[in-house]
Design a protein around this motif. Structure first.
Motif, mmCIF file in Angstrom:
data_model
loop_
_atom_site.group_PDB
_atom_site.id
_atom_site.type_symbol
_atom_site.label_atom_id
_atom_site.label_comp_id
_atom_site.label_asym_id
_atom_site.label_seq_id
_atom_site.Cartn_x
_atom_site.Cartn_y
_atom_site.Cartn_z
ATOM 1 N N PRO A 192 0.571 -1.126 0.017
ATOM 2 C CA PRO A 192 -0.135 0.064 -0.055
ATOM 3 C C PRO A 192 0.907 1.406 -0.024
ATOM 4 O O PRO A 192 0.368 2.429 -0.286
ATOM 5 C CB PRO A 192 -0.842 -0.203 1.341
ATOM 6 N N ALA A 193 2.222 1.010 0.282
ATOM 7 C CA ALA A 193 3.248 2.633 0.271
ATOM 8 C C ALA A 193 3.487 2.794 -1.258
ATOM 9 O O ALA A 193 3.846 3.962 -1.495
ATOM 10 C CB ALA A 193 4.289 2.215 0.756
ATOM 11 N N ARG A 194 3.217 1.997 -2.171
ATOM 12 C CA ARG A 194 3.396 2.060 -3.484
ATOM 13 C C ARG A 194 2.308 3.200 -4.003
ATOM 14 O O ARG A 194 1.253 3.150 -3.789
ATOM 15 C CB ARG A 194 3.317 0.915 -4.492
ATOM 16 N N GLY A 195 2.686 4.300 -5.026
ATOM 17 C CA GLY A 195 1.943 5.148 -5.560
ATOM 18 C C GLY A 195 1.103 4.666 -6.509
ATOM 19 O O GLY A 195 -0.134 5.249 -6.695
ATOM 20 N N PHE A 259 -10.069 -0.949 1.425
ATOM 21 C CA PHE A 259 -8.817 -1.251 0.960
ATOM 22 C C PHE A 259 -8.286 0.186 -0.011
ATOM 23 O O PHE A 259 -7.122 0.084 -0.203
ATOM 24 C CB PHE A 259 -8.938 -2.318 -0.210
ATOM 25 N N ASP A 260 -8.977 1.251 0.166
ATOM 26 C CA ASP A 260 -8.582 2.371 -0.540
ATOM 27 C C ASP A 260 -7.956 3.472 0.100
ATOM 28 O O ASP A 260 -8.869 4.108 0.775
ATOM 29 C CB ASP A 260 -9.925 2.900 -1.437
ATOM 30 N N LEU A 261 -6.705 3.409 0.118
ATOM 31 C CA LEU A 261 -6.044 4.469 1.277
ATOM 32 C C LEU A 261 -6.226 6.008 0.645
ATOM 33 O O LEU A 261 -6.148 7.096 1.398
ATOM 34 C CB LEU A 261 -4.750 4.031 1.293
ATOM 35 N N SER A 262 -6.512 6.096 -0.741
ATOM 36 C CA SER A 262 -6.814 7.508 -0.969
ATOM 37 C C SER A 262 -7.917 8.092 -0.578
ATOM 38 O O SER A 262 -8.388 9.393 -0.699
ATOM 39 C CB SER A 262 -7.140 7.516 -2.691
ATOM 40 N N LYS A 263 -8.913 7.346 0.121
ATOM 41 C CA LYS A 263 -10.153 8.034 0.843
ATOM 42 C C LYS A 263 -9.333 8.755 2.207
ATOM 43 O O LYS A 263 -10.311 9.410 2.911
ATOM 44 C CB LYS A 263 -11.079 6.845 1.347
ATOM 45 N N MET A 281 0.296 0.223 8.490
ATOM 46 C CA MET A 281 -0.325 0.364 9.646
ATOM 47 C C MET A 281 -1.670 1.119 9.413
ATOM 48 O O MET A 281 -2.545 0.698 10.136
ATOM 49 C CB MET A 281 0.430 0.823 10.467
ATOM 50 N N LEU A 282 -1.833 2.114 8.496
ATOM 51 C CA LEU A 282 -2.981 2.834 7.950
ATOM 52 C C LEU A 282 -3.850 1.858 7.417
ATOM 53 O O LEU A 282 -5.157 2.021 7.787
ATOM 54 C CB LEU A 282 -2.607 4.082 7.426
ATOM 55 N N MET A 283 -3.570 0.823 6.559
ATOM 56 C CA MET A 283 -4.400 0.067 5.949
ATOM 57 C C MET A 283 -4.965 -0.842 7.196
ATOM 58 O O MET A 283 -6.075 -1.065 6.891
ATOM 59 C CB MET A 283 -3.389 -0.673 4.788
ATOM 60 N N ALA A 284 -4.138 -1.524 7.929
ATOM 61 C CA ALA A 284 -4.682 -2.206 8.951
ATOM 62 C C ALA A 284 -5.603 -1.515 9.948
ATOM 63 O O ALA A 284 -6.798 -2.041 9.970
ATOM 64 C CB ALA A 284 -3.393 -2.650 9.904
ATOM 65 N N ARG A 285 -5.385 -0.310 10.109
ATOM 66 C CA ARG A 285 -6.545 0.383 10.786
ATOM 67 C C ARG A 285 -7.857 0.513 10.073
ATOM 68 O O ARG A 285 -8.912 0.169 10.632
ATOM 69 C CB ARG A 285 -6.008 1.732 11.325
ATOM 70 N N ARG A 286 -7.686 0.829 8.782
ATOM 71 C CA ARG A 286 -9.018 0.863 7.716
ATOM 72 C C ARG A 286 -9.501 -0.615 7.735
ATOM 73 O O ARG A 286 -10.985 -0.504 7.746
ATOM 74 C CB ARG A 286 -8.499 1.313 6.472
ATOM 75 N N LEU A 287 -8.924 -1.549 7.666
ATOM 76 C CA LEU A 287 -9.452 -2.876 7.624
ATOM 77 C C LEU A 287 -10.165 -3.377 8.849
ATOM 78 O O LEU A 287 -11.426 -3.911 8.881
ATOM 79 C CB LEU A 287 -8.419 -3.730 7.188
#
Length: 439
Positions: A192-195, A259-263, A281-287
Motif C-alpha cells: 500500500p505504500a506504492r503510488g 482497501f482504498d487509502l486515497s479515501k 499500519m494505516l491500511m490495517a486500521r482501515r480494515l
C-alpha cells in the motif's frame, strides 16, 4: 433383579453383541451412525463461554528477530559490549525504553511490554512457527496460524475477509495448517505504500460490465457444481468458498472502499508516514474499522548480524512513527478498547555484541508489545536479567501469548479442532492466560 441401566448408552455397546444392539436400536428409530454421533457428542469437551474483549487483532510482525536491547528492553547499566551504542528514553509512565523509539515513549500508557518472552528455537523458520501458531514445530502435523483459527471460529464480518495479510501472506506458517484452505488469509498482493497501489483482483477486468460479470458468475457456478460432485478435495471446496467471498466483496462498496487509502486525507497519510510502515499500519486500521477480524502485517528486516546501530537507525524511525500514530488514531476513534494490537518477532538477539558490531539469534528471552483489546496499558510484565540473557521473572511462552490473545477474542484456547484422520487437536496446548496484563 437389579437395573443395569440403558443398554443403548452403556460403554459396552460396541463390544460383544454390539451389532445386535445396533440392529435393535435401528428398530427404535436410532441408526448406527446416530449412535456413533451421540457417543462422540457425549465424549466432547464442554467449553465455558468467554466474553470477548477484543473484536479485532492487528498483528504487526517484525521478521528476522528484533533486538530487545535496541527496542523495548535496553540495559543501560550493563557493559558497552552488552548494552550497545544506543541510549535510553523515559516513557510517559516513568519506565525506560530505547531512545530509538521516542514517539512510542510518549504512548506508553496505552501499551504493555512483555520483557520475558522465551522459547528454545534459534532458527528463523522454527521461531516463526512458534510465534504464528503458539506451537513448537512438529514433523507430524501442520498447525494453523492465529488468523486461520480466528477465521474458522468467527468467519467474515461485513463481507470483509476475516483474515487479511499486508502486503502478502508473510510466511508458510501464517497459513491454515490442518484446517481447510478456505480459512486462509486474503493477501493484498501489493504494498500500500506504492503510488500505483491496487489490491489484486478487487476490481472487474477491463471491458467487463455488471451484466457480463453476472453471466460469467452463473457459468462458473455450473462448472463448479460439476467439480464438487466429482471430488471432495479440500482445494475444490476452498475455491468455491473463495469465489463466493470474492463476489460478496465485489458487491459491497463499503468493503471494497476499506482497501482504498486515497479515501484518507493528506494530513492522515502524512501523520502515519508515507512509507511502508505508515501505509501498512494505516491500511490495517482501515480494515479492522471496516470489519476484518485479524490483520497481519510485516515491516522491515531485523536480522541484524552486523552493524546493528546503523540497522536500527535505518528502520526504527518509520516503525516508531507509524505505530505511535496507530495507537493514537485507534484511541481517538474509540477503537483501541476493541482492537488488540500485538507486535512480535520470532526471537530476540544475543546479549553480547558480536565481532561485526551486530547481534545473533537469541530465543531465550525477548520482548513483545500488546495494546488495546482488554490489555492494561502502562505496564511491564516480566523481566530479563541484567544482560538480557534469560528471563529473570515471569517467563512467557508462545503458548501463553497465544492463549491470552484467544482469550481476549472470546476463543477457548484448549478447544479441540478436528485435524485429518479425525484427530482432535487443541487450538493451543498448555498455554495460560497472562492474567495480570488484562485490564
Amino acid at each position: 433383579m437389579t437395573c443395569q441401566g440403558n443398554p443403548l448408552t452403556r460403554s459396552g455397546l460396541f463390544g460383544r453383541r454390539g451389532f445386535l444392539m445396533a440392529g435393535a436400536a435401528g428398530g427404535l428409530g436410532l441408526s448406527l451412525p446416530d449412535l456413533l454421533m451421540r457417543r462422540a457428542a457425549a465424549e466432547m469437551k464442554q467449553y465455558d463461554f468467554i466474553k470477548a474483549r477484543a473484536k479485532s487483532v492487528i498483528h504487526i510482525y517484525l521478521p528476522g528477530g528484533m533486538a530487545q536491547q535496541e527496542s523495548w528492553d535496553p540495559k543501560p547499566y550493563s557493559p558497552l559490549e552488552y548494552r550497545g551504542e544506543l541510549g535510553t528514553t523515559k516513557t510517559n509512565t516513568g519506565e525506560v525504553i530505547c531512545n530509538s523509539m521516542p514517539k512510542l515513549a510518549k504512548q506508553a500508557d496505552k501499551y504493555c511490554v512483555i520483557r520475558s518472552m522465551t522459547h528454545g528455537e534459534a532458527a528463523h523458520e522454527r521461531g516463526t512457527h512458534n510465534m504464528f501458531t503458539g506451537y513448537k514445530p512438529s514433523p507430524a502435523l501442520q498447525y494453523p496460524s492465529f488468523g486461520a483459527v480466528v477465521s474458522h471460529e468467527y468467519g467474515p464480518r461485513n463481507n470483509l475477509p476475516a483474515y487479511i495479510c499486508i502486503p502478502n501472506v508473510p510466511n508458510e506458517f501464517a497459513g491454515t495448517g490442518y484446517l481447510p484452505s478456505s480459512y486462509g488469509g486474503f493477501a493484498l498482493g501489493a504494498d500500500p505504500a506504492r503510488g500505483d497501489f491496487q489490491v489484486r483482483d478487487l476490481n472487474l477486468a477491463g471491458g467487463v460490465d455488471a451484466n457480463r460479470f453476472t453471466r460469467r458468475k452463473a457459468a462458473l457456478e455450473k462448472i463448479n457444481q460439476r467439480f464438487v460432485s466429482m471430488t471432495a478435495a479440500d482445494n475444490i471446496g476452498a475455491m468455491n468458498t473463495f469465489y463466493e467471498r470474492a463476489y460478496d466483496l465485489l458487491d459491497t462498496p463499503a468493503a471494497k472502499e476499506a482497501f482504498d487509502l486515497s479515501k484518507e486525507d493528506d494530513k492522515t497519510r502524512d501523520r502515519y508516514g508515507r512509507n511502508q510502515a505508515g501505509a501498512r499500519m494505516l491500511m490495517a486500521r482501515r480494515l479492522v474499522e471496516a470489519g476484518s477480524r485479524l490483520v497481519t502485517l510485516t515491516y522491515g528486516s531485523w536480522d541484524m548480524h552486523a552493524n546493528i546501530t546503523r540497522g536500527i537507525n535505518g528502520q526504527m524511525p518509520a516503525f516508531d512513527q507509524g505505530l505511535s500514530v496507530l495507537l493514537e488514531d485507534l484511541s481517538e476513534r474509540g477503537l483501541l478498547d476493541e482492537t488488540l494490537v500485538m507486535v512480535s518477532s520470532e526471537f530476540g538477539r544475543t546479549p553480547k555484541i558480536n565481532n561485526d558490531a551486530g547481534r545473533d539469534h537469541w530465543p531465550k528471552v525477548f520482548s513483545v508489545m500488546l495494546a488495546g483489546g482488554g490489555i492494561r496499558g502502562g505496564m511491564i510484565h516480566g523481566a530479563s536479567d541484567s544482560t538480557a540473557t534469560e528471563p529473570d521473572s515471569d517467563p512467557v511462552s508462545p503458548a501463553d501469548l497465544a492463549t491470552t490473545m484467544y482469550h481476549l477474542l472470546g476463543i477457548v484456547a484448549d478447544k479441540e479442532l478436528m485435524a485429518p484422520g479425525a484427530r482432535p487437536i487443541e487450538i493451543v496446548d498448555g498455554g495460560k492466560v497472562i492474567e495480570n496484563i488484562l485490564s
